[in-house]
Design an enzyme around this catalytic site. Structure first.
Site, mmCIF file in Angstrom:
data_model
loop_
_atom_site.group_PDB
_atom_site.id
_atom_site.type_symbol
_atom_site.label_atom_id
_atom_site.label_comp_id
_atom_site.label_asym_id
_atom_site.label_seq_id
_atom_site.Cartn_x
_atom_site.Cartn_y
_atom_site.Cartn_z
ATOM 1 N N ASP A 39 8.368 3.917 -10.264
ATOM 2 C CA ASP A 39 9.144 3.673 -9.037
ATOM 3 C C ASP A 39 10.644 3.574 -9.294
ATOM 4 O O ASP A 39 11.223 2.487 -9.371
ATOM 5 C CB ASP A 39 8.632 2.425 -8.292
ATOM 6 N N ARG A 41 3.993 5.994 1.694
ATOM 7 C CA ARG A 41 4.550 7.360 1.683
ATOM 8 C C ARG A 41 4.131 8.096 0.413
ATOM 9 O O ARG A 41 4.893 8.862 -0.157
ATOM 10 C CB ARG A 41 6.064 7.337 1.788
ATOM 11 N N GLY A 48 0.828 -1.209 0.000
ATOM 12 C CA GLY A 48 0.000 0.000 0.000
ATOM 13 C C GLY A 48 0.858 1.253 0.000
ATOM 14 O O GLY A 48 2.065 1.198 0.237
ATOM 15 N N LYS A 53 4.514 12.240 -3.258
ATOM 16 C CA LYS A 53 5.314 11.144 -2.690
ATOM 17 C C LYS A 53 6.190 11.732 -1.583
ATOM 18 O O LYS A 53 6.988 12.634 -1.833
ATOM 19 C CB LYS A 53 6.169 10.543 -3.810
ATOM 20 N N GLY A 67 6.845 7.579 6.165
ATOM 21 C CA GLY A 67 6.011 8.214 5.146
ATOM 22 C C GLY A 67 6.705 9.355 4.423
ATOM 23 O O GLY A 67 6.087 10.085 3.649
ATOM 24 N N ASP A 124 4.789 -4.914 -7.205
ATOM 25 C CA ASP A 124 4.198 -3.633 -6.802
ATOM 26 C C ASP A 124 4.842 -2.471 -7.538
ATOM 27 O O ASP A 124 4.349 -1.339 -7.467
ATOM 28 C CB ASP A 124 4.341 -3.426 -5.287
ATOM 29 N N ARG A 179 -1.238 -1.033 -9.988
ATOM 30 C CA ARG A 179 -0.055 -1.871 -10.133
ATOM 31 C C ARG A 179 -0.471 -3.328 -10.303
ATOM 32 O O ARG A 179 -1.616 -3.676 -9.995
ATOM 33 C CB ARG A 179 0.805 -1.746 -8.857
HETATM 34 P P1 AMP Z 1 9.159 0.865 -2.890
HETATM 35 O O1 AMP Z 1 10.492 0.635 -2.321
HETATM 36 O O2 AMP Z 1 8.934 2.278 -3.320
HETATM 37 O O3 AMP Z 1 8.760 -0.078 -3.935
HETATM 38 O O4 AMP Z 1 8.131 0.662 -1.670
HETATM 39 C C1 AMP Z 1 7.768 -0.584 -1.144
HETATM 40 C C2 AMP Z 1 6.755 -0.397 -0.053
HETATM 41 O O5 AMP Z 1 7.345 0.262 1.073
HETATM 42 C C3 AMP Z 1 5.548 0.462 -0.420
HETATM 43 O O6 AMP Z 1 4.422 -0.053 0.249
HETATM 44 C C4 AMP Z 1 5.915 1.818 0.126
HETATM 45 O O7 AMP Z 1 4.783 2.593 0.387
HETATM 46 C C5 AMP Z 1 6.631 1.435 1.406
HETATM 47 N N1 AMP Z 1 7.586 2.478 1.832
HETATM 48 C C6 AMP Z 1 8.757 2.782 1.281
HETATM 49 N N2 AMP Z 1 9.356 3.792 1.942
HETATM 50 C C7 AMP Z 1 8.533 4.153 2.948
HETATM 51 C C8 AMP Z 1 8.574 5.136 3.986
HETATM 52 N N3 AMP Z 1 9.597 5.970 4.103
HETATM 53 N N4 AMP Z 1 7.520 5.191 4.817
HETATM 54 C C9 AMP Z 1 6.486 4.354 4.701
HETATM 55 N N5 AMP Z 1 6.374 3.407 3.758
HETATM 56 C C10 AMP Z 1 7.393 3.300 2.882
HETATM 57 MG MG MG Z 2 7.232 0.860 -5.051
#
Ligand code: AMP
Ligand code: MG
Length: 475
Positions: A252, A83, A80, A103, A116, A242, A173
């Site tokens: 991403d 952030r 989900g 973001k 976040g 995702d 996604r």
């Molecule tokens: P990603 O690395 O962008 O593919 O993110 C993978 C998952 O981790 C997703 O659900 C993001 O929303 C969550 N996520 C990544 N960084 C953060 C953060 N700083 N705070 C909260 N959720 C995060």
């Molecule tokens: Mg991602």
């Protein structure tokens, strides 16, 4: 801002209503005027920093965080938007719909242990890579702005926080479907299929078997996208389900990078210890992800599971032939031939072996084949290289393609510039440390002429392969 909210017509299991964090002292780092005008946006300086940091909501915003799951490095997880916050959808002059997402605008119900937030350096990385992909003619989410939040966040070290405004055809996604299949009802899944067809594949809406129509459409988009990545040497780095968009956009940009010396096994990401997402494995990994996607659709494909699996498997097999066809056409275009034939394959294979053996730069090798002036590299003075060029000239003759014709096609398929990893790091560091975006804007401007015939490509074409270069998910 004229925001609409078609996504919120889906059952409410697909999102949570949230509010962005109000960062008290936002400041605009970079704003994409060209994209703003494509979207018909006319924001004042104050609106840019206040609305695009989440301090205040623009009119008509109805912020939500989207639910999704995903296979990360092969393992299923509930994820989900942890952030990211969707403010709504916006239409451009051609009536095309885009998500406007912040973001790094603070935690949501999906943040798990995360804060976040987004580091300024990461926001700038995404801004640079997404805009470069666009300049390279490859479908990608876009970046409208990076706004500093004024707060300090802890990653590997203390960093400035920022919010990136992302513009995407949608944020649906593969993992959105995995979420629906795993946590939702069959009605939720059906609603998602209908919504996705309506938004991305309207021509398929009236097909008898909508799930099959969607699967076929998504396979085609993804395979074509990966071929485009292969054309320019792009390595996504974290091709989890995702991080694959149903719309076929590149999405991403975490530990992504562009390959310098040609090697199919190239991996830059520190977290990809087994090379799962190496340059040459991306098509296979996308296929693996497509299988996960197909699995989510089974109950809608056919009431009998066994029949559904047979039908899905048949279509999934077509992914390999679509990839092969597209890849061949792309590689032939890179050497100036519009009509691919098997007869040319030995030459293409020789060219790749030569690059691999000599650690030749992937981008520059094709520029040398085109005899671009002002590129100086001893490697291209060797007899072996000259023989390859001779073979290529013979191939053109055999294919009845004149050099002029070949060069026109090559010019459109071989970029003069790519974002070089070390260079991107320098641009980001300069911007983070001095707050100046002049160099960065100059580079993004140069990327606009990456296929320009006249460009000599001095400087940006030279590269120093840094064997220790790696990227990390500094999210
Ligand atoms: P990603 O690395 O962008 O593919 O993110 C993978 C998952 O981790 C997703 O659900 C993001 O929303 C969550 N996520 C990544 N960084 C953060 C953060 N700083 N705070 C909260 N959720 C995060
Ligand atoms: Mg991602």
């Amino acid at each position: 801002m004229n925001l609409s909210h078609s996504y919120q017509t889906l059952p409410d299991t697909f999102y949570k209503v949230v509010s962005p964090s109000a960062f008290k002292e936002p400041f605009t780092v970079i704003y994409n005027h060209a994209l703003a005008s494509e979207l018909g946006l006319q924001l004042t300086k104050l609106q840019i920093k206040e609305w695009l940091s989440g301090l205040y909501l623009p009119p008509f915003a109805k912020p939500i965080a989207q639910a999704y799951a995903g296979h990360q490095f092969g393992h299923f997880n509930m994820l989900g938007d942890g952030r990211a916050i969707l403010l709504g959808e916006i239409k451009n002059a051609q009536n095309e719909l885009f998500d406007l997402q912040l973001k790094g605008a603070g935690p949501t119900e999906y943040s798990r242990r995360g804060d976040g937030k987004c580091a300024l350096s990461s926001a700038l990385r995404e801004y640079i890579y997404s805009e470069c992909m666009h300049a390279l003619g490859i479908d990608s989410t876009r970046s409208l702005a990076v706004v500093g939040t004024g707060d300090t966040i802890y990653r590997q070290e203390l960093e400035q926080g920022a919010v990136l405004t992302r513009i995407a055809k949608s944020h649906i996604r593969f993992g959105t479907f995995e979420y629906a299949a795993h946590y939702g009802t069959i009605q939720d899944l059906e609603a998602l299929v209908n919504y996705t067809l309506q938004r991305h594949f309207p021509n398929m809406q009236n097909k008898k078997n909508k799930a099959i129509a969607l699967l076929q459409s998504v396979i085609e988009k993804q395979m074509k996208l990966i071929v485009q990545w292969m054309r320019v040497g792009f390595i996504h780095g974290v091709l989890n389900t995702d991080n694959m968009s149903i719309s076929g956009q590149t999405i991403d940009f975490g530990p992504c990078a562009f390959m310098n010396a040609y090697d199919a096994n190239t991996v830059y990401s520190q977290i990809d210890t087994n090379g799962r997402y190496a340059f040459g494995k991306q098509a296979a990994m996308a296929h693996w992800n497509l299988v996960r996607f197909a699995e989510t659709l089974l109950p809608l494909i056919h009431i009998e599971q066994r029949e559904a699996i047979t039908m899905a498997t048949d279509i999934l097999e077509s992914a390999n032939s679509i990839f092969a066809l597209e890849y061949n056409a792309m590689m032939h275009a890179k050497i100036g031939i519009a009509k691919p034939t098997q007869d040319n394959m030995p030459f293409i294979e020789n060219l790749f072996s030569w690059m691999q053996k000599n650690k030749a730069d992937y981008t520059n090798t094709f520029l040398h084949l085109m005899n671009k002036k002002d590129l100086q590299d001893e490697l291209y003075n060797t007899t072996e290289w000259k023989n390859l060029v001779h073979d290529w000239e013979q191939i053109l003759l055999q294919n009845q393609v004149s050099k002029e014709e070949a060069l026109i096609l090559m010019q459109k398929n071989n970029p003069n510039y790519i974002p070089r990893n070390n260079h991107v790091d320098v641009l980001i560091n300069n911007c983070v440390n001095s707050g100046s975006i002049d160099e960065l804007e100059k580079f993004l401007q140069q990327m606009q002429s990456t296929y320009n015939v006249e460009i000599a490509a001095i400087g940006l074409c030279t590269f120093k392969e840094d064997s220790s270069f790696s990227t990390h998910c500094n999210t």
